[in-house]
Write an enzyme that holds these catalytic residues in place. Structure first.
Site, short mmCIF file in Angstrom:
data_model
loop_
_atom_site.label_atom_id
_atom_site.label_comp_id
_atom_site.label_asym_id
_atom_site.label_seq_id
_atom_site.Cartn_x
_atom_site.Cartn_y
_atom_site.Cartn_z
N VAL A 164 6.59 -7.67 -1.35
CA VAL A 164 7.58 -7.77 -2.56
C VAL A 164 8.42 -6.48 -2.50
CG1 VAL A 164 7.89 -7.71 -5.02
CG2 VAL A 164 6.35 -9.22 -3.86
N THR B 4 3.23 -9.65 -9.48
CA THR B 4 2.74 -10.57 -10.52
C THR B 4 1.66 -10.09 -11.52
OG1 THR B 4 3.46 -12.22 -8.79
CG2 THR B 4 1.87 -13.04 -10.65
N PHE C 21 10.39 -14.48 -6.78
CA PHE C 21 10.02 -15.83 -6.22
C PHE C 21 10.20 -16.04 -4.87
CE2 PHE C 21 11.68 -16.17 -10.61
CZ PHE C 21 10.35 -16.55 -11.30
N ALA D 1 1.96 -33.18 2.16
CA ALA D 1 0.39 -33.03 2.18
C ALA D 1 0.09 -32.32 3.54
CB ALA D 1 0.02 -34.51 2.39
N CYS E 121 -0.64 -15.81 -2.77
CA CYS E 121 -0.15 -16.10 -4.15
C CYS E 121 -0.87 -17.28 -5.04
CB CYS E 121 1.18 -16.18 -4.43
SG CYS E 121 1.80 -14.73 -3.52
N LYS F 203 -4.73 -16.93 -6.09
CA LYS F 203 -4.90 -15.74 -6.87
C LYS F 203 -4.11 -16.12 -8.19
CE LYS F 203 -1.90 -12.04 -6.12
NZ LYS F 203 -1.00 -11.74 -7.41
N LYS G 209 0.37 -20.54 6.74
CA LYS G 209 1.58 -21.34 6.97
C LYS G 209 2.43 -20.74 8.15
CE LYS G 209 4.97 -18.98 3.77
NZ LYS G 209 5.71 -19.36 2.80
N ARG H 64 -4.49 -14.63 4.60
CA ARG H 64 -4.98 -14.64 2.95
C ARG H 64 -5.44 -15.83 2.74
NH1 ARG H 64 -1.90 -9.95 0.01
NH2 ARG H 64 -0.28 -10.52 1.51
C1 UGA Z 1 4.75 -18.82 -2.93
C2 UGA Z 1 5.80 -19.16 -3.82
O1 UGA Z 1 6.50 -20.46 -3.07
C3 UGA Z 1 6.85 -18.35 -4.24
O2 UGA Z 1 7.83 -18.61 -5.07
C4 UGA Z 1 6.15 -16.97 -4.74
O3 UGA Z 1 7.17 -16.07 -4.90
C5 UGA Z 1 5.21 -16.37 -3.85
O4 UGA Z 1 4.23 -17.69 -3.79
C6 UGA Z 1 4.42 -15.35 -4.61
O5 UGA Z 1 4.18 -15.45 -5.67
O6 UGA Z 1 4.87 -14.35 -4.27
P1 UGA Z 1 3.99 -18.26 -0.40
O7 UGA Z 1 2.63 -18.20 -1.00
O8 UGA Z 1 4.64 -17.17 0.58
O9 UGA Z 1 5.06 -18.46 -1.62
O10 UGA Z 1 4.10 -19.72 0.19
P2 UGA Z 1 4.71 -21.18 -0.02
O11 UGA Z 1 5.74 -21.55 0.98
O12 UGA Z 1 4.80 -21.35 -1.36
O13 UGA Z 1 3.08 -21.75 0.59
C7 UGA Z 1 1.87 -21.76 -0.13
C8 UGA Z 1 0.92 -22.76 0.51
O14 UGA Z 1 1.33 -23.92 0.07
C9 UGA Z 1 0.96 -22.67 1.91
O15 UGA Z 1 -0.45 -22.73 2.31
C10 UGA Z 1 1.75 -23.90 2.46
O16 UGA Z 1 1.12 -24.63 3.62
C11 UGA Z 1 1.26 -24.82 1.16
N1 UGA Z 1 2.38 -25.96 0.89
C12 UGA Z 1 3.83 -25.79 0.63
C13 UGA Z 1 1.98 -27.45 1.37
O17 UGA Z 1 0.76 -27.53 1.68
N2 UGA Z 1 2.94 -28.19 1.15
C14 UGA Z 1 4.11 -27.95 0.67
O18 UGA Z 1 4.84 -29.09 0.71
C15 UGA Z 1 4.54 -26.67 0.44
#
Ligand code: UGA
Length: 432
Positions: A11, A122, A152, A255, A263, A266, A324, A331
Site C-alpha cells: 500500500v 486496514t 482498495f 468460481a 487481505c 485476514k 492469484k 499469502r
Molecule cells: C483485495 C480487494 O479486491 C482490494 O479491493 C483490496 O484493496 C485488497 O484486497 C486489500 O484489502 O488490500 P487482493 O487481495 O489483491 O485485493 O486480490 P483480489 O483480486 O481481490 O483477489 C482475492 C482472492 O479472490 C484471490 O484468491 C482471487 O483468486 C479470488 N477471486 C477473485 C476469485 O476466486 N474469484 C473472483 O471472481 C475474484
C-alpha cells in the site's frame, strides 16, 4: 503537497509512487535499511506490473525520495500516511496493531506544525480514536487531524486501481482535513472517481465491509459451483446470468480455488473479532470464513477422485502457485494447503510459476520447481491449472508433450472443456 508514507509495503509504496506521479513531493519511509537502499537503486521488493518504471521515473525527477529517518521525514511533511502491516495476531483472529501504535508514538514526538495523519493500512474500527489518544498526550488537538483513508488496491492491478478508483473514502471528524484531502485527490476526482466524506469510524468499517462482501460473493459462487458439479450445469452460465442483473454485478463472480491473499482471509477474521467486541453476530461472514477454509479440502477430494484415490507416486504438476495471477504473493494461497497434503500422501509434485521458485515448499518432500511450463508437465499424470496467468491461457497441450497424455484439472476455468477433450485429454474444471 509534501507527503510522507510510513511503510514501503504494498500500500505504502504503490500509493507513494502514484502520489508523486501526480506531482506531489513524497518521502517513502521504512525502518528496513536494506529495503530502502534497494529502492534507491530502483530495485522493487514486490512484483507489481508497471511499478518499477514509475519508481525510477519519479525518483529521477526527485519528487520521490526514500528514507529510514522517520522523525525528520514527518517534520518535513504536511500529510503522513500510516501504511504499516496489520497482520492477524498469533492464536487470535484480531488484527495485530503493534506497528500502527509504534508509528503513532513516533509521529507524536515529531509534530512541528499542523499535520494530517492518515491510516491507509486496514485498521479495525476505533483504531483512529486510539491513535488520536496517543498523539494528543504530547500535542495540542489543533496541531493534528487523524483521518481514515482506506485503500482498495488489488495486487497485480494496483497502479490502475490507484489512478482509476471507483471511490475515494475519507473518514474525518473535521472539515479542514477533508478540504485539504479533496484537493490532494482532485486529479483523480476530475477523472471520474467518486469522493465520499464520512465519519472516521465509518471509513474504517467501509474497508472491512467491502472486503468481506467481496469474499462473500466469491464464496457464494464457489458453493454454486459445487452444486453445478452435482447437477451437471455450467457455473459460467450462472455467473453470466446472475451478473447481468445490475443489482448483483458480474465482477468477483468467478468460481475457483478458495480465495486467498493478504487481505480477504485476514480482514474477514478481523471484522468478526470487531463484531465480538461490540457483541454483534456477523453470522454470514462467519460461514464465509468456514466455507472458504473448507474449500481446499473439497478440491483435494476432487483430486483424489480424479486419480482414483491412488496418490502415491503420482506425478502432479501445479501451473501457478500464488494466490492469484500477476503477483508473487503466496499469502493464504490455496496451494499452501494442497501441495503439502499431496506431498504427504506420496505424490511427486512439480510446479511452475511465472514469479519463480517458492521457499514455502522447501521443506515438503518431493516438491520441485521447474523453469518452464513444458518442463513442469513432462511425465505428469495430472496437471492442475491453479492460477489464471496469461502464460497459461493459450497452451497447446497437444504439442507440448509427445506421447503420454496427462489429465488436466483447470481450477480457473480458462479452457473450453469441449476443445481440450477434442485434443484427447481428460479434462476437469470447476462447476461445469
Ligand atoms: C483485495 C480487494 O479486491 C482490494 O479491493 C483490496 O484493496 C485488497 O484486497 C486489500 O484489502 O488490500 P487482493 O487481495 O489483491 O485485493 O486480490 P483480489 O483480486 O481481490 O483477489 C482475492 C482472492 O479472490 C484471490 O484468491 C482471487 O483468486 C479470488 N477471486 C477473485 C476469485 O476466486 N474469484 C473472483 O471472481 C475474484
Amino acid at each position: 503537497m509534501k507527503l510522507c508514507m510510513i511503510g514501503t509495503g504494498y500500500v505504502g509504496l504503490v500509493s507513494g509512487v502514484c502520489f508523486s506521479d501526480l506531482g506531489n513531493d513524497v518521502i517513502c519511509v521504512d525502518k528496513d535499511i536494506s529495503k530502502i537502499n534497494q529502492l534507491k537503486k530502483g530495485n522493487i521488493p514486490i512484483y507489481e506490473p508497471g511499478l518499477s518504471e514509475l519508481v525510477i521515473k519519479n525518483y529521477k525527477n526527485k519528487r520521490l525520495t526514500f528514507s529510514t529517518d522517520i522523525n525528520n521525514s514527518i517534520k518535513k511533511s504536511d500529510i503522513i500516511f500510516i501504511c504499516v502491516g496489520t497482520p492477524t495476531k498469533k492464536n487470535s483472529s484480531s488484527a495485530d496493531l503493534r506497528q500502527i501504535y509504534s508509528v503513532a508514538n513516533k509521529i507524536s514526538s515529531s509534530i512541528n506544525k499542523f499535520k494530517i495523519i492518515i491510516t491507509k493500512s486496514t485498521v479495525p474500527v476505533t483504531t483512529g480514536d486510539e491513535i488520536e489518544k496517543i498523539i494528543s498526550k504530547k500535542n495540542n488537538k489543533n496541531k493534528f487531524s487523524i483521518v481514515s483513508n482506506p485503500e482498495f488496491l488489488r495486487e497485480g492491478e494496483a497502479i490502475r486501481d490507484f489512478i482509476f478508483p471507483d471511490r475515494i473514502v475519507i473518514g474525518s471528524n473535521d472539515k479542514k482535513s477533508n478540504s485539504i484531502l479533496k484537493n490532494l485527490y482532485s486529479p483523480l476526482i476530475s477523472k471520474g472517481a467518486q469522493y465520499i466524506h464520512t465519519s472516521r469510524r465509518a471509513a474504517e468499517l467501509i474497508k472491512y465491509a467491502s472486503n468481506s462482501f467481496l469474499a462473500t460473493k466469491i464464496t457464494f459462487i464457489n458453493e454454486m459451483a459445487n452444486l453445478c458439479e452435482k447437477i451437471g450445469i455450467n457455473i459460467e452460465d450462472i455467473s453470466i446470468g446472475m451478473g447481468l442483473d445490475k443489482r448483483i454485478g458480474s465482477r468477483f463472480l468467478r468460481a475457483g480455488p478458495a480465495y486467498g491473499g493478504s487481505c480477504f482471509p485476514k480482514d474477514t477474521k478481523a471484522i468478526i473479532s470487531t463484531s465480538d467486541k461490540f457483541k454483534t453476530n456477523l453470522s454470514v461472514i462467519k460461514s464465509v470464513i468456514k466455507s472458504n477454509e473448507n474449500r481446499s479440502n473439497l478440491l483435494l477430494n476432487r483430486i483424489y477422485e480424479i486419480l482414483n484415490k491412488k496418490i502415491k507416486n503420482k506425478k502432479i504438476t501445479f501451473l501457478g502457485v500464488t494466490f492469484k495471477a500477476n503477483t508473487d504473493d503466496m499469502r493464504d494461497s490455496s496451494s499452501l494447503k494442497m501441495i503439502p497434503t499431496l506431498s504427504k500422501k506420496g505424490a511427486i509434485i512439480k510446479y511452475f510459476d511465472p514469479t519463480g521458485y517458492k521457499i514455502e515448499f522447501e521443506k515438503n518432500k518431493n516438491v520441485f520447481y521447474e523453469k518452464s511450463v513444458k518442463k513442469s508437465v513432462e511425465g505428469s499424470d495430472l496437471v492442475i491449472i491453479h492460477t489464471e496467468w496469461n502464460d497459461f491461457k493459450s497452451i497447446n497441450f497437444k504439442n507440448l508433450v509427445k506421447g503420454k497424455k496427462f489429465i488436466i484439472y483447470d481450477m480457473r476455468n480458462i479452457y473450453s472443456p469441449a476443445k481440450i477433450k477434442a485434443q484427447g485429454f481428460k479434462y476437469f474444471s470447476i462447476g461445469r
